[in-house]
Design an enzyme around this catalytic site. Structure first.
Site, PDB file in Angstrom:
ATOM      1  N   TYR A  42     -12.978  -2.172  12.389  1.00 43.75           N
ATOM      2  CA  TYR A  42     -13.466  -0.946  11.760  1.00 43.75           C
ATOM      3  C   TYR A  42     -14.958  -0.727  11.974  1.00 43.75           C
ATOM      4  O   TYR A  42     -15.388   0.386  12.206  1.00 43.75           O
ATOM      5  CB  TYR A  42     -13.183  -0.985  10.242  1.00 43.75           C
ATOM      6  CG  TYR A  42     -11.712  -0.884   9.924  1.00 43.75           C
ATOM      7  CD1 TYR A  42     -11.111   0.348   9.711  1.00 43.75           C
ATOM      8  CD2 TYR A  42     -10.914  -2.026   9.878  1.00 43.75           C
ATOM      9  CE1 TYR A  42      -9.757   0.453   9.443  1.00 43.75           C
ATOM     10  CE2 TYR A  42      -9.555  -1.934   9.618  1.00 43.75           C
ATOM     11  CZ  TYR A  42      -8.979  -0.685   9.396  1.00 43.75           C
ATOM     12  OH  TYR A  42      -7.643  -0.588   9.143  1.00 43.75           O
ATOM     13  N   HIS A  97      -1.896  -5.231 -12.659  1.00 44.83           N
ATOM     14  CA  HIS A  97      -1.430  -5.067 -14.043  1.00 44.83           C
ATOM     15  C   HIS A  97      -2.299  -5.860 -15.021  1.00 44.83           C
ATOM     16  O   HIS A  97      -2.502  -5.448 -16.160  1.00 44.83           O
ATOM     17  CB  HIS A  97       0.040  -5.489 -14.171  1.00 44.83           C
ATOM     18  CG  HIS A  97       0.961  -4.596 -13.392  1.00 44.83           C
ATOM     19  ND1 HIS A  97       2.154  -5.026 -12.844  1.00 44.83           N
ATOM     20  CD2 HIS A  97       0.858  -3.283 -13.052  1.00 44.83           C
ATOM     21  CE1 HIS A  97       2.733  -4.020 -12.201  1.00 44.83           C
ATOM     22  NE2 HIS A  97       1.968  -2.957 -12.318  1.00 44.83           N
ATOM     23  N   GLN A 127       0.802  -1.222   0.000  1.00 46.15           N
ATOM     24  CA  GLN A 127       0.000   0.000   0.000  1.00 46.15           C
ATOM     25  C   GLN A 127       0.838   1.278   0.000  1.00 46.15           C
ATOM     26  O   GLN A 127       0.348   2.329  -0.390  1.00 46.15           O
ATOM     27  CB  GLN A 127      -0.950  -0.006   1.200  1.00 46.15           C
ATOM     28  CG  GLN A 127      -1.980  -1.112   1.093  1.00 46.15           C
ATOM     29  CD  GLN A 127      -2.926  -1.149   2.282  1.00 46.15           C
ATOM     30  OE1 GLN A 127      -2.603  -1.719   3.314  1.00 46.15           O
ATOM     31  NE2 GLN A 127      -4.086  -0.553   2.153  1.00 46.15           N
ATOM     32  N   ARG A 158       3.877   0.187  12.936  1.00 41.77           N
ATOM     33  CA  ARG A 158       3.615  -1.155  12.411  1.00 41.77           C
ATOM     34  C   ARG A 158       3.687  -1.083  10.885  1.00 41.77           C
ATOM     35  O   ARG A 158       2.890  -0.374  10.257  1.00 41.77           O
ATOM     36  CB  ARG A 158       2.224  -1.629  12.861  1.00 41.77           C
ATOM     37  CG  ARG A 158       1.867  -2.954  12.269  1.00 41.77           C
ATOM     38  CD  ARG A 158       0.476  -3.476  12.624  1.00 41.77           C
ATOM     39  NE  ARG A 158       0.235  -4.628  11.796  1.00 41.77           N
ATOM     40  CZ  ARG A 158      -0.883  -4.885  11.127  1.00 41.77           C
ATOM     41  NH1 ARG A 158      -1.931  -4.093  11.232  1.00 41.77           N
ATOM     42  NH2 ARG A 158      -0.966  -5.949  10.362  1.00 41.77           N
ATOM     43  N   ASN A 181      -7.946  -6.272  14.235  1.00 41.22           N
ATOM     44  CA  ASN A 181      -8.180  -5.067  13.444  1.00 41.22           C
ATOM     45  C   ASN A 181      -9.683  -4.856  13.448  1.00 41.22           C
ATOM     46  O   ASN A 181     -10.438  -5.792  13.159  1.00 41.22           O
ATOM     47  CB  ASN A 181      -7.727  -5.253  11.993  1.00 41.22           C
ATOM     48  CG  ASN A 181      -6.250  -5.587  11.864  1.00 41.22           C
ATOM     49  OD1 ASN A 181      -5.528  -5.610  12.858  1.00 41.22           O
ATOM     50  ND2 ASN A 181      -5.810  -5.857  10.650  1.00 41.22           N
ATOM     51  N   HIS A 237       1.284  -9.147   4.662  1.00 41.30           N
ATOM     52  CA  HIS A 237       0.114  -8.283   4.512  1.00 41.30           C
ATOM     53  C   HIS A 237      -0.339  -8.378   3.051  1.00 41.30           C
ATOM     54  O   HIS A 237      -0.285  -7.415   2.296  1.00 41.30           O
ATOM     55  CB  HIS A 237       0.448  -6.848   4.927  1.00 41.30           C
ATOM     56  CG  HIS A 237      -0.752  -6.021   5.288  1.00 41.30           C
ATOM     57  ND1 HIS A 237      -0.905  -5.407   6.520  1.00 41.30           N
ATOM     58  CD2 HIS A 237      -1.864  -5.695   4.597  1.00 41.30           C
ATOM     59  CE1 HIS A 237      -2.044  -4.731   6.556  1.00 41.30           C
ATOM     60  NE2 HIS A 237      -2.650  -4.890   5.389  1.00 41.30           N
ATOM     61  N   ASP A 281       2.211   0.688  -7.971  1.00 41.19           N
ATOM     62  CA  ASP A 281       3.550   0.719  -8.570  1.00 41.19           C
ATOM     63  C   ASP A 281       4.440   1.766  -7.894  1.00 41.19           C
ATOM     64  O   ASP A 281       5.632   1.550  -7.695  1.00 41.19           O
ATOM     65  CB  ASP A 281       3.480   1.046 -10.072  1.00 41.19           C
ATOM     66  CG  ASP A 281       2.920  -0.111 -10.892  1.00 41.19           C
ATOM     67  OD1 ASP A 281       2.621  -1.174 -10.304  1.00 41.19           O
ATOM     68  OD2 ASP A 281       2.778   0.057 -12.122  1.00 41.19           O
ATOM     69  N   ASN A 310      -1.489 -10.840   8.482  1.00 38.99           N
ATOM     70  CA  ASN A 310      -2.532  -9.833   8.623  1.00 38.99           C
ATOM     71  C   ASN A 310      -3.833 -10.323   7.990  1.00 38.99           C
ATOM     72  O   ASN A 310      -3.890 -10.569   6.794  1.00 38.99           O
ATOM     73  CB  ASN A 310      -2.123  -8.529   7.929  1.00 38.99           C
ATOM     74  CG  ASN A 310      -3.179  -7.445   8.097  1.00 38.99           C
ATOM     75  OD1 ASN A 310      -3.352  -6.916   9.183  1.00 38.99           O
ATOM     76  ND2 ASN A 310      -3.902  -7.135   7.028  1.00 38.99           N
ATOM     77  N   GLU A 311      -4.845 -10.497   8.817  1.00 43.43           N
ATOM     78  CA  GLU A 311      -6.217 -10.724   8.378  1.00 43.43           C
ATOM     79  C   GLU A 311      -6.442 -11.952   7.497  1.00 43.43           C
ATOM     80  O   GLU A 311      -6.769 -11.833   6.306  1.00 43.43           O
ATOM     81  CB  GLU A 311      -6.759  -9.483   7.671  1.00 43.43           C
ATOM     82  CG  GLU A 311      -6.757  -8.254   8.564  1.00 43.43           C
ATOM     83  CD  GLU A 311      -7.501  -7.077   7.964  1.00 43.43           C
ATOM     84  OE1 GLU A 311      -7.737  -7.067   6.750  1.00 43.43           O
ATOM     85  OE2 GLU A 311      -7.837  -6.150   8.716  1.00 43.43           O
ATOM     86  N   GLU A 371      -5.237  -2.360  14.096  1.00 45.16           N
ATOM     87  CA  GLU A 371      -5.741  -1.388  13.113  1.00 45.16           C
ATOM     88  C   GLU A 371      -7.088  -0.863  13.565  1.00 45.16           C
ATOM     89  O   GLU A 371      -7.922  -1.634  14.064  1.00 45.16           O
ATOM     90  CB  GLU A 371      -5.954  -2.021  11.728  1.00 45.16           C
ATOM     91  CG  GLU A 371      -4.719  -2.300  10.949  1.00 45.16           C
ATOM     92  CD  GLU A 371      -5.024  -2.879   9.563  1.00 45.16           C
ATOM     93  OE1 GLU A 371      -6.105  -2.599   9.006  1.00 45.16           O
ATOM     94  OE2 GLU A 371      -4.176  -3.628   9.068  1.00 45.16           O
TER      95      GLU A 371
HETATM   96  C1  GAL Z   1      -7.668  -3.678   6.581  1.00 44.79           C
HETATM   97  C2  GAL Z   1      -6.326  -3.892   5.926  1.00 44.79           C
HETATM   98  C3  GAL Z   1      -5.580  -2.634   5.620  1.00 44.79           C
HETATM   99  C4  GAL Z   1      -6.456  -1.498   5.184  1.00 44.79           C
HETATM  100  C5  GAL Z   1      -7.714  -1.383   6.019  1.00 44.79           C
HETATM  101  C6  GAL Z   1      -8.725  -0.363   5.546  1.00 44.79           C
HETATM  102  O1  GAL Z   1      -8.512  -4.742   6.326  1.00 44.79           O
HETATM  103  O2  GAL Z   1      -5.507  -4.695   6.737  1.00 44.79           O
HETATM  104  O3  GAL Z   1      -4.588  -2.953   4.703  1.00 44.79           O
HETATM  105  O4  GAL Z   1      -6.681  -1.505   3.847  1.00 44.79           O
HETATM  106  O5  GAL Z   1      -8.377  -2.602   6.079  1.00 44.79           O
HETATM  107  O6  GAL Z   1      -9.570  -0.894   4.579  1.00 44.79           O
END
Ligand code: GAL
Length: 500
Positions: A325, A56, A36, A94, A323, A139, A69, A183-184, A395
Site C-alpha cells: 500500500y 464485542h 470483513q 481472492r 500486499n 485472514h 457482525d 495473510n500478512e 492486495e
Molecule cells: C491489509 C489487510 C486487508 C485490508 C487492507 C487495507 O493489511 O490484509 O484486510 O484491511 O490491509 O487496510
C-alpha cells in the site's frame, strides 16, 4: 542508425508507451476477507473467533465502535458479489475462509456442514461465471478456542493449522488451484501482539516473535502437506502473502538503518522461505541476540529454528505473494522520543520512527501515504534478493471516506501503481497477477467503516447492504478487459446513493 530505423524504433516505443499494456496471461482480480465482509457471525454452528470476541468485548478499540457482525452480509449476498466481479471482467476473486465457520471448534474432528456448503457454493458460483477462486486460509480470524490455548504463541498451532488446511484441500482442492495459506504475518504478529487488533495482547518483541516463528511453520506445514498429498492430483499452487511497505531513508545518514528496518519488516518473513540458505536473516538474528544479551535475557527473544524446521520452510512456495500500500521514511528516534504504538508508527526494537515525505498524499488510513514508485522498488528488490520467482500482488488499493461514487483519486491511485508494476515487469521482474483491495467497502479492522477501500460503495445503513459501482470499478473493469492502464471507460453517476 538510419533515420528510418530510428523512426521504426521510436514508433514501437511510442505505441507501447501510449498503450501501457500488461502481457498476455497476466491476471487481474479483486479481494475481500471473511471477517470483513461475511457478517453472519453466529449463524448456524459457526464458532466464535478472535475478532468476534475483540469487537464485542473491547468496542472502544474500533474507531466507530462498529463490528463485523453483519458487515457486507456476503454470507447471504455472495451471489451479488459474484455479479459485481462479472461486471468487472476480472480473472479471479481472492476471498478467505473463516476457520471457525468451517471448523466451529477450531479443530478438524468436526466440520460444519453449513460452512462447507457456503464456501462450496461460492466456489461453484464463481467457476460457473469463469472466475477463478483464489482462497486464503487465514485472514486473521483465529477460532477463539485456539486463542484460549495460546493462539499463535502455542507451538501446536502449526499442526492445528495444517489439519484445517487438509480439510479445505479435501473439500475444495479439485476446484481451487491457487491457495494463500496466511495473510500478512507481520500484521498478525506485530500488530496483534501490540494490543491494537485481535487478539489484543501486549507482548511486542517476545510474543510477536513466537508468533512469527509459528505462523511461518504453520504455512510451511500446510505447504508441504499440499505438495505431498494434493499437488500430484490437482497441480495447484500454494504460498503466503505478506504486507510489505517500502522504506526510504529520511536522510543520507539513515541508509544503513533503513536496511535493518527492511530486514525486520520484510525479510524476517521472506528469508526463511525464499532465500537459498533459509533461516532468519543473519543480520536480524545477530541484532536481536545481541540486544537480548544486553537486556539480560537468558536467550535471544527471537526463537531459533531447528535444522529440520529450516529445511521444511526453505522453498515452501510456488509464488511470492505480496500486499503493498505505502512507502514510509525511516529515521532514528531522538533520545527519549516516544515511538508511537499505533499501526506502523515505528519499530521499538530498532529505535526507529517512520515518517513520510511532505509531497506524498495522505489517505484515510493514517499509516498510508501515496508513493507509487515504492511499489516498483519493492518488486525489483524482491527479484534481487530471491531471484526470478513469480510474484503475485495479492492486495493494493486506496482508502478514502467513501463519500463520493466519483472516486477519481482511487482511479489515479490504481493507474499510477499499475504503471509502476509495468515498469517493474520491464525491469525483468516476473509479476504474474494483481489484486485490487477491495471489491467492496467493508469492515476495515480498527477503522471500522470509516475508512473505505471499495471499488463498490456499500450502504451499511440499509438492510440490503446495497452495492453500487464507483468510478474506480468501471476503470478497473476496462483495465481487466484490455490489460491497458489507459483504457477508455464509461461512468455515469446516475444513482444517488444514500449516505453518499
Ligand atoms: C491489509 C489487510 C486487508 C485490508 C487492507 C487495507 O493489511 O490484509 O484486510 O484491511 O490491509 O487496510
Amino acid at each position: 542508425m538510419t533515420w528510418m530505423q530510428a523512426v521504426i524504433i521510436c514508433a514501437a516505443v511510442c505505441v507501447a508507451a501510449a498503450e501501457r499494456r500488461f502481457p498476455e496471461g497476466f491476471k487481474f482480480g479483486a479481494a475481500t476477507a471473511s471477517y470483513q465482509v461475511e457478517g453472519a457471525w453466529n449463524v448456524s454452528d459457526k464458532g466464535e473467533n478472535i475478532w468476534d470476541r475483540f469487537v464485542h468485548s473491547r468496542p472502544e478499540a474500533i474507531s466507530d465502535r462498529s463490528t463485523g457482525d453483519v458487515a457486507c452480509d456476503s454470507y447471504h449476498r455472495w451471489q451479488e458479489d459474484i455479479q459485481l466481479l462479472v461486471d468487472m471482467n476480472v480473472d479471479f476473486y481472492r476471498f478467505s475462509i473463516s476457520w471457525s465457520r468451517l471448523l466451529p471448534t477450531g479443530f478438524s474432528q468436526r466440520v460444519s456442514a453449513d460452512g462447507a456448503r457456503y464456501y462450496g457454493d461460492l466456489i461453484d458460483g464463481l467457476l460457473a461465471k469463469g472466475i477463478e477462486p483464489i482462497v486464503t486460509l487465514y485472514h486473521w480470524d483465529l477460532p477463539q478456542p485456539l486463542q484460549d490455548l495460546g493462539g499463535w504463541a502455542n507451538p501446536m498451532i502449526s499442526d492445528w493449522f495444517a489439519d484445517y488446511a487438509r480439510v479445505a484441500y479435501n473439500l475444495y482442492g479439485d476446484r481451487v488451484k491457487t491457495w494463500v495459506t496466511i495473510n500478512e504475518p507481520t500484521v498478525i504478529c506485530d500488530i496483534g501482539y501490540n494490543n491494537l487488533i485481535a487478539p489484543g495482547l501486549e507482548s511486542e518483541g517476545r510474543g510477536s516473535y513466537l508468533c512469527t516463528k509459528h505462523v511461518l511453520l504453520a504455512h510451511a506445514k500446510a505447504y508441504r502437506l499440499y505438495e505431498r498429498d494434493f499437488k500430484p492430483k490437482y497441480q495447484g499452487q500454494v504460498s503466503l502473502t505478506n504486507h510489505m511497505m517500502w522504506f526510504e531513508p529520511a536522510t543520507e545518514q539513515d541508509v544503513e538503518l533503513t536496511e535493518l528496518v527492511k530486514t525486520l519488516s520484510i525479510q524476517r518473513y521472506c528469508h526463511p522461505i525464499f532465500s537459498s540458505e533459509g533461516g532468519w536473516p543473519p543480520a536480524l538474528e545477530r541484532y536481536i541476540a545481541e540486544k537480548s544479551r544486553e537486556e539480560g535475557e537468558p536467550r535471544s527473544r527471537l526463537p531459533p529454528f531447528t535444522q529440520e524446521e529450516k529445511e521444511m520452510l526453505r522453498g515452501s512456495y510456488d509464488y511470492l505473494g505480496l500486499n503493498h500500500y505505502t512507502t514510509r521514511t525511516v529515521r532514528p528516534a531522538a533520545p527519549g522520543e516516544h515511538i508511537g504504538t499505533h499501526l506502523f508508527d515505528g519499530f521499538k526494537e530498532l529505535g526507529v520512527v517512520l515518517g513520510a515525505k511532505p509531497e506524498w498524499p495522505t489517505t484515510m488510513s493514517h499509516w498510508f501515504m501515496v508513493h507509487p514508485e515504492g511499489l516498483r522498488a519493492l518488486l525489483v528488490s524482491m527479484k534481487q534478493q530471491y531471484g526470478d520467482v513469480p510474484i503475485f500482488i495479492m492486495e493494493n488499493g486506496l482508502s478514502d471516506t467513501g463519500a463520493d461514487l466519483d472516486d477519481q483519486p482511487r482511479v489515479d491511485y490504481y493507474r499510477s501503481y499499475l504503471e509502476q508494476v509495468l515498469l517493474a515487469i520491464e525491469d525483468g521482474v516476473r509479476v504474474v497477477g494483481y489484486t485490487a483491495w477491495s471489491l467492496l467497502d467493508n469492515f476495515e479492522w480498527m477503522d471500522g467503516y470509516q475508512s473505505r477501500y471499495g471499488l463498490h460503495h456499500v450502504d451499511f445503513s440499509s438492510e440490503l447492504r446495497t452495492r453500487t459501482a464507483r468510478r474506480s470499478a468501471r476503470y478497473y473493469a476496462a483495465v481487466a478487459r484490455t490489460k491497458d492502464i489507459h483504457a477508455q471507460y464509461q461512468f455515469n453517476k446516475t444513482n444517488t446513493v444514500k449516505g453518499v
